[in-house]
Design a protein around this motif. Structure first.
Motif: not given
Length: 343
Positions: A274-277, A282-283, A298-301
């Motif tokens: 989650w934090k990485e997402t 934001r970036e 967003v796809v979470v792999t």
């Protein structure tokens, strides 16, 4: 907003109307609220003009049982069109309209590859590499939306020498490698890749704001779009945990606390990485701020999050229905919009 413009909007809504769906919604309201079709029609026309919504949204937002003050809090199609035109000017939208241009602009955030059909025509060996390295490929029309043009094909069914011709014959101008979702999301619903939709705003003064996070959940579908009959659930932006049931845009279907096919709980589901997402979105939002409000898919792999696409005309239903509340206050003014935690 002039009355004439809203009348024009109303005419547009009726020209584009899904009449069978409207009639089904009318029958549902008549059965559950005892209001006839005639009274419903009068109410939805008045409210469409007064609150800048489409007739179908009168049902989807639940206006049948709301006060005037409650109705005024919802952002309908007209409101969203005007806001998104201000936030994402027409001259800057092409990078979001065309998935190929989006990939070039935001490729650093992708976990999968995207190839233009022209590239396959000019360099035939790339088709052989593509088929040799992947079990499945995803074919799309670069300006398609709502998952309508998405076609997933096993590479064993394809021929490298004729791949570009096959794409042309079937009106596909791009192909993506299949993004494998995280095991937790696969267990939740294996029929399609379940993406996170994050809504963002960069104000006119350059301040980044998070407008909301949702988990889109496939139900017997290879896509996860709400418009295709799937679910959307609210995500707590601080924790990444789903904090409510999944909802449909079809008012005749009840919310789902557990997935109707797999039995995996939806409420309480923890989105991995989650934090990485949040950091990635934001970036990306600040990389090309000329489009100031985007709905990011967003796809979470298993390796982490990656972008699928960004939407300049992001969906008001996915945004508001899962939290059961109108969120127009977050759009009323870029500079004055509250910074408090989303309800």
């Amino acid at each position: 907003m002039t009355p004439i413009r809203r009348l024009l909007y109303l005419g547009y809504y009726f020209r584009k109307m899904n009449w069978p769906l409207l009639l089904r919604f009318m029958d549902h309201v008549r059965e559950h609220h005892g209001i006839g079709r005639g009274r419903q029609a009068a109410a939805l026309v008045i409210d469409s003009l007064r609150y800048n919504i489409s007739p179908l949204e009168w049902y989807q937002f639940g206006f049948v049982s709301m006060t005037s003050a409650e109705k005024a809090t919802w952002a309908g199609t007209g409101t969203m069109y005007e806001f998104q035109l201000r936030a994402n000017p027409s001259e800057h939208r092409e990078v979001l309209n065309d998935k190929r241009r989006f990939y070039k602009a935001f490729g650093q955030f992708f976990r999968h590859k995207l190839l233009d059909r022209k590239a396959l025509e000019q360099e035939p060996q790339r088709a052989r590499e593509l088929l040799g390295e992947n079990e499945k490929l995803v074919f799309k029309e670069s300006t398609g939306n709502c998952g309508v043009s998405v076609h997933i094909v096993p590479t064993s069914d394809l021929d490298a020498d004729s791949l570009a011709n096959w794409m042309r014959e079937n009106d596909y101008d791009m192909v993506e490698t299949f993004a494998r979702q995280h095991d937790a999301l696969q267990a939740l619903s294996p029929s399609g890749v379940n993406t996170v939709r994050i809504f963002t705003l960069v104000t006119e003064s350059g301040e980044y704001r998070l407008l909301g996070c949702r988990l889109r959940i496939s139900v017997d579908s290879h896509v996860d779009n709400l418009a295709a009959g799937n679910l959307a659930a609210p995500i707590d932006a601080e924790t990444g945990r789903v904090n409510g049931p999944g909802v449909y845009s079809d008012i005749t279907r009840a919310p789902e606390k557990i997935h109707p096919r797999t039995g995996v709980p939806i409420e309480g589901f923890q989105v991995p990485f989650w934090k990485e997402t949040l950091d990635m979105v934001r970036e990306a939002s600040l990389l090309h701020p000329e489009n100031r409000s985007i709905g990011w898919d967003v796809v979470v792999t298993p390796e982490g999050p990656g972008l699928i696409e960004g939407n300049h005309d992001w969906c008001k239903l996915v945004w508001q229905l899962p939290v059961h509340r109108g969120l127009k206050f977050m759009l009323d003014s870029d500079e004055r919009a509250p910074r408090s935690k989303e309800p």
